[in-house]
Write an enzyme that holds these catalytic residues in place. Structure first.
Site, PDB file in Angstrom:
ATOM      1  N   HIS A 134     -12.204 -14.545  17.508  1.00  0.00           N
ATOM      2  CA  HIS A 134     -11.166 -15.061  18.403  1.00  0.00           C
ATOM      3  C   HIS A 134     -10.772 -16.488  18.065  1.00  0.00           C
ATOM      4  CE1 HIS A 134     -12.657 -11.976  21.480  1.00  0.00           C
ATOM      5  NE2 HIS A 134     -11.532 -11.565  20.955  1.00  0.00           N
ATOM      6  N   ARG A 167      -0.819  -3.821  15.249  1.00  0.00           N
ATOM      7  CA  ARG A 167      -2.085  -3.129  15.511  1.00  0.00           C
ATOM      8  C   ARG A 167      -2.323  -3.138  17.018  1.00  0.00           C
ATOM      9  NH1 ARG A 167      -3.644  -6.002  10.370  1.00  0.00           N
ATOM     10  NH2 ARG A 167      -4.511  -4.421   8.993  1.00  0.00           N
ATOM     11  N   ARG A 225       1.943   0.836  15.799  1.00  0.00           N
ATOM     12  CA  ARG A 225       0.942   1.826  15.398  1.00  0.00           C
ATOM     13  C   ARG A 225       0.142   2.220  16.628  1.00  0.00           C
ATOM     14  NH1 ARG A 225      -3.638   0.446  11.110  1.00  0.00           N
ATOM     15  NH2 ARG A 225      -4.514  -0.672  12.885  1.00  0.00           N
ATOM     16  N   GLU A 284      -3.966   6.607   4.360  1.00  0.00           N
ATOM     17  CA  GLU A 284      -5.134   5.747   4.155  1.00  0.00           C
ATOM     18  C   GLU A 284      -6.411   6.559   3.972  1.00  0.00           C
ATOM     19  OE1 GLU A 284      -5.453   3.003   7.469  1.00  0.00           O
ATOM     20  OE2 GLU A 284      -4.909   4.530   8.934  1.00  0.00           O
ATOM     21  N   ASN A 296      -6.616  -0.897   2.992  1.00  0.00           N
ATOM     22  CA  ASN A 296      -7.972  -1.305   3.405  1.00  0.00           C
ATOM     23  C   ASN A 296      -8.842  -0.060   3.602  1.00  0.00           C
ATOM     24  OD1 ASN A 296      -6.611  -3.722   3.561  1.00  0.00           O
ATOM     25  ND2 ASN A 296      -6.459  -3.715   5.783  1.00  0.00           N
ATOM     26  N   ASP A 297      -8.304   0.907   4.326  1.00  0.00           N
ATOM     27  CA  ASP A 297      -9.066   2.133   4.538  1.00  0.00           C
ATOM     28  C   ASP A 297      -9.022   3.031   3.309  1.00  0.00           C
ATOM     29  OD1 ASP A 297     -10.358   2.162   7.060  1.00  0.00           O
ATOM     30  OD2 ASP A 297      -8.373   2.088   7.993  1.00  0.00           O
ATOM     31  N   ARG A 330     -15.917  -0.829   4.573  1.00  0.00           N
ATOM     32  CA  ARG A 330     -15.132  -2.062   4.431  1.00  0.00           C
ATOM     33  C   ARG A 330     -15.775  -3.244   5.141  1.00  0.00           C
ATOM     34  NH1 ARG A 330      -9.630  -0.605   7.781  1.00  0.00           N
ATOM     35  NH2 ARG A 330      -9.351  -2.834   7.966  1.00  0.00           N
ATOM     36  N   CYS A 364       1.247  -1.578   4.028  1.00  0.00           N
ATOM     37  CA  CYS A 364       0.875  -2.566   5.051  1.00  0.00           C
ATOM     38  C   CYS A 364      -0.587  -2.986   4.916  1.00  0.00           C
ATOM     39  CB  CYS A 364       1.154  -2.038   6.451  1.00  0.00           C
ATOM     40  SG  CYS A 364       0.165  -0.606   6.888  1.00  0.00           S
TER      41      CYS A 364
HETATM   42  C1  PEP Z   1      -5.382  -0.441   6.353  1.00  0.00           C
HETATM   43  O1  PEP Z   1      -6.327   0.332   6.523  1.00  0.00           O
HETATM   44  O2  PEP Z   1      -5.046  -0.885   5.234  1.00  0.00           O
HETATM   45  C2  PEP Z   1      -4.575  -0.880   7.502  1.00  0.00           C
HETATM   46  C3  PEP Z   1      -3.449  -1.537   7.350  1.00  0.00           C
HETATM   47  O3  PEP Z   1      -5.065  -0.626   8.751  1.00  0.00           O
HETATM   48  P1  PEP Z   1      -6.307  -1.432   9.400  1.00  0.00           P
HETATM   49  O4  PEP Z   1      -6.638  -2.572   8.484  1.00  0.00           O
HETATM   50  O5  PEP Z   1      -5.861  -1.850  10.732  1.00  0.00           O
HETATM   51  O6  PEP Z   1      -7.349  -0.356   9.418  1.00  0.00           O
HETATM   52 MG    MG Z   2      -6.509   1.381   8.408  1.00  0.00          MG
END
Ligand code: PEP
Ligand code: MG
Length: 590
Positions: A197, A304, A340, A438, A461-462, A472, A509
């Site tokens: 935070h 998000r 989302r 993802e 990321n996922d 991750r 994204c």
């Molecule tokens: C991702 O997974 O790349 C993504 C954009 O979603 P988050 O990071 O919120 O899981």
């Molecule tokens: Mg994700």
């Protein structure tokens, strides 16, 4: 205990410490150390009733203090402090402390310390980052109450000069109060992560911040000067003259650079050879939407929304969601807003979530899977989204789509919600429905998803986590999940081809789009729509403007044939150093 010869040198000697750059920028200033709170006194209570009274007075003073800090914030940032206020008045917290005084006869300070420790232990043991961060909140609330018990409320009074604030920890309430103070040039904390935070508040208030500088406090003596390099995530205490001057230079250059980039922020974004690129922003807090558009994002590419839930620790009802979504839509003007749906589960769980974590949360009931299993939660959100769509260009994005069937089931629910609103005579609008790509299964079958989705968005990321079977959130294996690994590049190529087969808009994204060395490859693979965190916007814009499509295409084709991410990075560096080297340097890449 370590021998004296093994102790770190005193800080008046030059000292360099690595941390996490949590809010971009560079500052040089005189250190102001906020001393650690000492241990709570461990005594038996002379008068138990009096100790309970002392505790109640301190709790009341803490509540007032948190409330004042909260009132100084706007609605969205205030949610961060609401979480603390909620925790502060938690019966478990208060009753357990009173019981320790009344039953065990401890003084209020000691009882409080014990309560915090006992409530914190299970949170800290969790593999879930969200719970570990709540342990931090608990610690902060405890520290506030302790301060009032001791009458020690002056420790955060700042001297009358500009300063670099160094603290063991900074609660969001302290951060909200102090980071807006013009004397504070930068902040350094020993604890924290880029998603804590305090980091969020530092970014929102645009104060350079380096967090996670373990052990720094005990190594500083007096009030030396310090360089806070929140581009590279480093702090240099008592820098030599050359380092100091270089940092001042780089800091000024960064500001000039970021502001010059901002000057062009609203020019149409094209590669050097004229290919149009659409750049949107990722946001976690609604308050970021306005800043994103001021920094040249043409809309919100990923909101998000689960943060709305996580920060409040409770399910926001349809009306409160509607209000928040409308505010984001208004801030985005005519630009698109991609909302989302809740990506809850996995490492993102709200307080008191009744969902079981399962043997492996990342592979369990998460995101869209959870929404389909608990449709009531999903329906409330969808209704709010459809109603907000009356005010602007709203699009609905589904996280973690794995199969075409899931997409169909989600679409059917959205349809039902629209019919329901129609029957109720409530104003609403239909929205495009997109799928996050993802999961490797979705990446391999993007073409099928593209037939039925109105748009697609890649979450690297996922996608990296699931492709390399590397959590991750686990630093032990995070190196494996490098999005520049050719295995991931192959999947990205399949995604680009699949979306193109049905002419579906495709966005990236995931954070790969904001990675300075990965971005050229992403563009080379054919991505022309990106959504990145706010801080990356000026650098992404500048990179796009300097590169040309044929060079990037050749680069991506060559990269995909290599054997490792390390080789790909070396290739990017050697191929584009002439045109992008200075940008990489500005972003702290050596
Ligand atoms: C991702 O997974 O790349 C993504 C954009 O979603 P988050 O990071 O919120 O899981
Ligand atoms: Mg994700």
């Amino acid at each position: 205990m370590s021998a004296p010869s093994e102790l770190p040198p005193p800080s008046t000697e030059r000292l360099e410490v690595a941390g996490i750059a949590a809010s971009l920028g560079i500052a040089v200033g005189t250190v102001h150390v906020v001393p650690r709170t000492g241990r709570a006194p461990r005594r038996r209570a002379q008068d138990r009733a009096r100790e309970v009274d002392r505790l109640k007075t301190a709790l009341e003073a803490t509540r007032a203090e948190l409330q004042v800090a909260r009132d100084g914030l706007d609605e969205e940032m205030g949610l961060v402090l609401d979480a603390l206020l909620l925790m502060h008045s938690d019966r478990l917290f208060v009753d357990a402390t009173v019981e320790r005084i009344e039953r065990d006869g401890l003084v209020a300070e000691w009882a409080l310390e014990r309560t915090v420790a006992s409530l914190k232990a299970p949170l800290l043991a969790s593999t879930n980052r969200y719970f570990r961060e709540r342990a931090e909140d608990l610690e902060h609330v405890g520290a506030h109450v302790l301060r009032h018990l001791r009458g020690d409320t002056d420790r955060w009074t700042l001297p009358e000069r500009e300063l670099v604030l160094v603290a063991a920890d900074l609660s969001p309430a302290d951060a909200a109060r102090l980071l807006g103070d013009p004397r504070v040039l930068a902040v350094v904390t020993e604890t924290g992560s880029a998603t804590s935070h305090t980091a969020l508040l530092a970014r929102a208030l645009e104060v350079p911040a380096v967090v996670g500088t373990r052990g720094l406090l005990d190594r500083i003596e007096g009030t030396p000067e310090a360089v806070v390099d929140a581009l590279r995530g480093r702090v240099i205490v008592a820098p030599d003259a050359a380092e100091r001057d270089a940092a001042i230079d780089r800091g000024a250059r960064f500001l000039r650079f970021a502001s010059s980039l901002r000057d062009r922020a609203h020019e149409a974004l094209r590669t050097a050879d004229g290919d149009a690129v659409e750049l949107l922003a990722n946001i976690e807090l609604p308050a970021e939407a306005g800043a994103a558009c001021a920094h040249g994002a043409t809309g919100i590419g990923l909101y998000r929304t689960e943060y709305l839930y996580l920060e409040r620790g409770a399910l926001p009802d349809e009306e409160s969601q509607l209000e928040v979504y409308r505010s984001v839509v208004e801030a985005a003007g005519t630009g698109p807003v991609v909302l989302r749906t809740f990506d809850l589960g996995g490492d993102k769980l709200p307080h008191g979530a009744r969902t079981t974590r399962g043997p492996n949360p990342a592979l369990g009931l998460r995101a869209l899977r959870l929404s389909l299993r608990r449709p009531a939660l999903f329906r409330t959100q969808v209704r709010a989204v459809l109603r907000a769509a009356v005010s602007g260009d709203v699009r609905l994005l589904l996280p973690l789509v794995t199969t075409v069937d899931e997409l169909r089931r989600a679409r059917a629910i959205v349809e039902e919600c629209a019919r329901e609103l129609e029957a109720e005579g409530v104003a609403h609008a239909r929205v495009p429905i997109g799928a996050m790509v993802e999961v490797p299964a979705a990446a391999l079958r993007t073409e099928r998803l593209a037939r039925e989705a109105d748009f697609l968005s890649v979450g690297t990321n996922d996608l990296a986590q699931y492709t390399f079977a590397a959590d991750r959130g686990d630093p032990d294996v995070s190196e494996l999940a490098d999005p520049l690994d050719p295995a991931l590049l192959l999947l990205l190529r399949s995604i680009v081809d699949g979306a193109a087969r049905h002419d579906r808009p495709l966005t990236m994204c995931g954070d790969m789009a904001a990675d300075p060395l990965a971005l050229p490859v992403v563009l080379g693979l054919g991505f022309r729509r990106l959504s990145t965190p706010l801080a990356a916007l000026p650098f992404v814009q500048e990179t796009v403007r300097r590169v040309d499509t044929p060079t990037l295409r050749a680069l991506a084709a060559e990269a995909i044939e290599l054997d490792s991410a390390v080789e790909v990075r070396a290739l990017v560096r050697s191929s584009l150093d002439g045109s992008l080297g200075d940008l990489w340097t500005e972003q702290g890449l050596g």
